[in-house]
Design a protein around this motif. Structure first.
Motif, mmCIF file in Angstrom:
data_model
loop_
_atom_site.group_PDB
_atom_site.id
_atom_site.type_symbol
_atom_site.label_atom_id
_atom_site.label_comp_id
_atom_site.label_asym_id
_atom_site.label_seq_id
_atom_site.Cartn_x
_atom_site.Cartn_y
_atom_site.Cartn_z
ATOM 1 N N PHE A 33 -0.218 -39.693 -35.478
ATOM 2 C CA PHE A 33 -0.047 -38.985 -34.217
ATOM 3 C C PHE A 33 0.707 -39.861 -33.236
ATOM 4 C CE2 PHE A 33 -3.523 -36.363 -35.746
ATOM 5 C CZ PHE A 33 -3.094 -35.110 -35.345
ATOM 6 N N THR A 34 1.559 -39.218 -32.435
ATOM 7 C CA THR A 34 2.306 -39.884 -31.381
ATOM 8 C C THR A 34 1.688 -39.504 -30.038
ATOM 9 O OG1 THR A 34 4.330 -39.766 -32.687
ATOM 10 C CG2 THR A 34 4.575 -40.131 -30.315
ATOM 11 N N GLU A 35 1.457 -40.499 -29.215
ATOM 12 C CA GLU A 35 0.923 -40.286 -27.870
ATOM 13 C C GLU A 35 1.922 -39.486 -27.038
ATOM 14 O OE1 GLU A 35 0.006 -43.160 -24.024
ATOM 15 O OE2 GLU A 35 0.281 -44.039 -25.982
ATOM 16 N N VAL A 36 1.420 -38.602 -26.181
ATOM 17 C CA VAL A 36 2.257 -37.788 -25.305
ATOM 18 C C VAL A 36 1.852 -38.048 -23.858
ATOM 19 C CG1 VAL A 36 2.868 -35.418 -24.658
ATOM 20 C CG2 VAL A 36 2.564 -36.006 -27.066
ATOM 21 N N ASN A 37 2.836 -38.210 -22.978
ATOM 22 C CA ASN A 37 2.625 -38.360 -21.527
ATOM 23 C C ASN A 37 1.636 -39.471 -21.161
ATOM 24 O OD1 ASN A 37 4.408 -36.237 -20.926
ATOM 25 N ND2 ASN A 37 2.790 -34.732 -21.260
ATOM 26 N N ASN A 38 1.752 -40.614 -21.823
ATOM 27 C CA ASN A 38 0.883 -41.762 -21.546
ATOM 28 C C ASN A 38 -0.601 -41.405 -21.603
ATOM 29 O OD1 ASN A 38 3.030 -43.624 -21.103
ATOM 30 N ND2 ASN A 38 3.369 -42.656 -19.117
ATOM 31 N N SER A 39 -0.965 -40.533 -22.512
ATOM 32 C CA SER A 39 -2.354 -40.072 -22.617
ATOM 33 C C SER A 39 -3.291 -41.144 -23.171
ATOM 34 C CB SER A 39 -2.419 -38.848 -23.535
ATOM 35 O OG SER A 39 -2.091 -39.218 -24.874
ATOM 36 N N GLY A 40 -2.734 -42.124 -23.890
ATOM 37 C CA GLY A 40 -3.574 -43.129 -24.536
ATOM 38 C C GLY A 40 -4.196 -42.642 -25.830
ATOM 39 N N ILE A 61 -8.871 -35.668 -39.262
ATOM 40 C CA ILE A 61 -8.178 -36.337 -38.162
ATOM 41 C C ILE A 61 -9.112 -37.357 -37.514
ATOM 42 C CG2 ILE A 61 -7.060 -36.038 -35.906
ATOM 43 C CD1 ILE A 61 -6.394 -33.161 -36.778
ATOM 44 N N PHE A 62 -8.564 -38.545 -37.263
ATOM 45 C CA PHE A 62 -9.254 -39.597 -36.513
ATOM 46 C C PHE A 62 -8.413 -39.914 -35.285
ATOM 47 C CE2 PHE A 62 -10.610 -40.291 -40.873
ATOM 48 C CZ PHE A 62 -11.980 -40.423 -40.735
ATOM 49 N N LEU A 63 -9.003 -39.760 -34.100
ATOM 50 C CA LEU A 63 -8.304 -40.074 -32.854
ATOM 51 C C LEU A 63 -8.662 -41.469 -32.379
ATOM 52 C CD1 LEU A 63 -8.635 -36.845 -30.672
ATOM 53 C CD2 LEU A 63 -6.724 -37.573 -32.113
ATOM 54 N N GLU A 64 -7.706 -42.149 -31.798
ATOM 55 C CA GLU A 64 -7.909 -43.422 -31.113
ATOM 56 C C GLU A 64 -7.672 -43.182 -29.633
ATOM 57 O OE1 GLU A 64 -8.665 -46.699 -31.872
ATOM 58 O OE2 GLU A 64 -9.291 -45.933 -33.811
ATOM 59 N N GLY A 65 -8.505 -43.772 -28.790
ATOM 60 C CA GLY A 65 -8.320 -43.666 -27.342
ATOM 61 C C GLY A 65 -8.953 -42.439 -26.730
ATOM 62 N N SER A 66 -9.693 -41.676 -27.518
ATOM 63 C CA SER A 66 -10.332 -40.479 -26.958
ATOM 64 C C SER A 66 -11.530 -40.869 -26.103
ATOM 65 C CB SER A 66 -10.773 -39.532 -28.074
ATOM 66 O OG SER A 66 -11.692 -40.151 -28.940
ATOM 67 N N ASN A 67 -11.847 -40.021 -25.155
ATOM 68 C CA ASN A 67 -12.952 -40.241 -24.236
ATOM 69 C C ASN A 67 -14.090 -39.304 -24.637
ATOM 70 O OD1 ASN A 67 -14.713 -40.276 -22.040
ATOM 71 N ND2 ASN A 67 -13.057 -40.502 -20.564
ATOM 72 N N GLU A 68 -15.286 -39.838 -24.813
ATOM 73 C CA GLU A 68 -16.430 -39.026 -25.245
ATOM 74 C C GLU A 68 -16.732 -37.872 -24.303
ATOM 75 O OE1 GLU A 68 -19.967 -41.175 -26.290
ATOM 76 O OE2 GLU A 68 -18.838 -42.646 -27.466
ATOM 77 N N GLY A 129 5.598 -27.694 -40.567
ATOM 78 C CA GLY A 129 4.587 -27.575 -39.527
ATOM 79 C C GLY A 129 4.356 -28.829 -38.716
ATOM 80 N N HIS A 130 3.448 -28.682 -37.753
ATOM 81 C CA HIS A 130 3.044 -29.804 -36.906
ATOM 82 C C HIS A 130 1.631 -29.553 -36.395
ATOM 83 C CE1 HIS A 130 4.563 -26.971 -33.835
ATOM 84 N NE2 HIS A 130 3.794 -27.602 -32.967
ATOM 85 N N GLY A 140 -4.865 -26.337 -22.951
ATOM 86 C CA GLY A 140 -4.814 -27.572 -22.177
ATOM 87 C C GLY A 140 -3.562 -28.376 -22.468
ATOM 88 N N PRO A 141 -3.367 -29.446 -21.722
ATOM 89 C CA PRO A 141 -2.178 -30.276 -21.927
ATOM 90 C C PRO A 141 -2.201 -30.960 -23.297
ATOM 91 C CG PRO A 141 -3.698 -31.340 -20.404
ATOM 92 C CD PRO A 141 -4.240 -29.972 -20.668
ATOM 93 N N VAL A 142 -1.024 -31.090 -23.889
ATOM 94 C CA VAL A 142 -0.882 -31.771 -25.174
ATOM 95 C C VAL A 142 -0.966 -33.277 -24.934
ATOM 96 C CG1 VAL A 142 0.659 -32.213 -27.123
ATOM 97 C CG2 VAL A 142 0.520 -29.912 -26.131
ATOM 98 N N VAL A 143 -1.832 -33.958 -25.705
ATOM 99 C CA VAL A 143 -1.999 -35.404 -25.531
ATOM 100 C C VAL A 143 -1.515 -36.207 -26.730
ATOM 101 C CG1 VAL A 143 -3.880 -35.193 -23.857
ATOM 102 C CG2 VAL A 143 -4.414 -35.304 -26.299
ATOM 103 N N ALA A 144 -1.316 -35.535 -27.891
ATOM 104 C CA ALA A 144 -0.793 -36.216 -29.078
ATOM 105 C C ALA A 144 -0.198 -35.182 -30.027
ATOM 106 C CB ALA A 144 -1.891 -37.013 -29.778
ATOM 107 N N THR A 145 0.808 -35.608 -30.788
ATOM 108 C CA THR A 145 1.490 -34.707 -31.723
ATOM 109 C C THR A 145 1.740 -35.424 -33.051
ATOM 110 O OG1 THR A 145 3.700 -35.388 -31.006
ATOM 111 C CG2 THR A 145 2.702 -33.513 -29.849
ATOM 112 N N ALA A 146 1.840 -34.617 -34.107
ATOM 113 C CA ALA A 146 2.221 -35.157 -35.420
ATOM 114 C C ALA A 146 2.962 -34.075 -36.197
ATOM 115 C CB ALA A 146 0.995 -35.600 -36.213
ATOM 116 N N ASN A 147 4.139 -34.412 -36.683
ATOM 117 C CA ASN A 147 4.816 -33.537 -37.629
ATOM 118 C C ASN A 147 4.173 -33.734 -38.986
ATOM 119 O OD1 ASN A 147 6.939 -32.087 -36.295
ATOM 120 N ND2 ASN A 147 7.976 -34.043 -36.001
ATOM 121 N N ILE A 148 4.051 -32.653 -39.751
ATOM 122 C CA ILE A 148 3.491 -32.755 -41.088
ATOM 123 C C ILE A 148 4.421 -32.074 -42.088
ATOM 124 C CG2 ILE A 148 1.102 -32.862 -40.266
ATOM 125 C CD1 ILE A 148 0.831 -29.900 -41.235
ATOM 126 N N GLY A 149 4.158 -32.327 -43.351
ATOM 127 C CA GLY A 149 4.923 -31.666 -44.413
ATOM 128 C C GLY A 149 6.384 -32.020 -44.357
#
Length: 153
Positions: A33-40, A61-68, A129-130, A140-149
């Motif tokens: 996943f790529t971070e979007v808009n400095n989301s962390g 999926i495993f997220l890094e930087g997510s807030n509980e 896909g993505h 809600g606002p997009v915070v991370a993206t990943a192209n797949i396939g």
């Protein structure tokens, strides 16, 4: 805890042995996943083969930087991240550790859920896909993206 899960996801396949006569080995493909808009927010998505009969698949999926205290939502969309697409596979919501696992048992077709038309592992890793990670709701606002396939580099 998240880093431990991410490490295990990366390391476990290295320690599993494959015997050329072993028909029980399942394949997997990993995307970042790529971070979007400095989301962390960043992370990895793994598409796994989980069934021998129809090469069924799961998306983990495993997220890094997510807030509980935040809620994250995700779906698989048609087309690449740079193009807008339609939801084709709804994915499970994330837990408080930033983990989501979905067994793919159908597709949206003509805006209706079709469980009689699952997508195989081979179809999913070549799919146009993505995946988007959204904060606090499906709109809600997009915070991370990943192209797949076929869109992954």
């Amino acid at each position: 805890m998240r880093k431990l899960l991410l490490m295990l996801l990366t390391v476990i396949p290295l320690f599993t042995s494959c015997n050329k006569d072993d028909d029980d080995s399942f394949r997997n493909k990993q995307y970042t996943f790529t971070e979007v808009n400095n989301s962390g927010i960043s992370g990895v998505v793994m598409i796994r083969e989980v069934g021998a009969v129809n090469a069924e698949s799961a998306i983990t999926i495993f997220l890094e930087g997510s807030n509980e205290s935040d809620s994250y939502f995700t779906n698989v969309y048609t087309n690449s991240v740079s193009e807008e697409g339609e939801i084709i596979i709804p994915l499970e919501q994330f837990d408080s550790e930033g983990y989501s696992n979905t067994y793919v048992n159908g597709l949206y077709q003509n805006e209706e859920w079709d469980p009689e038309n699952p997508i195989s592992y081979d179809e999913l890793i070549t799919f146009d896909g993505h995946i988007l990670i959204r904060l606090n709701g499906i709109d809600g606002p997009v915070v991370a993206t990943a192209n797949i396939g076929s869109n992954a580099n």
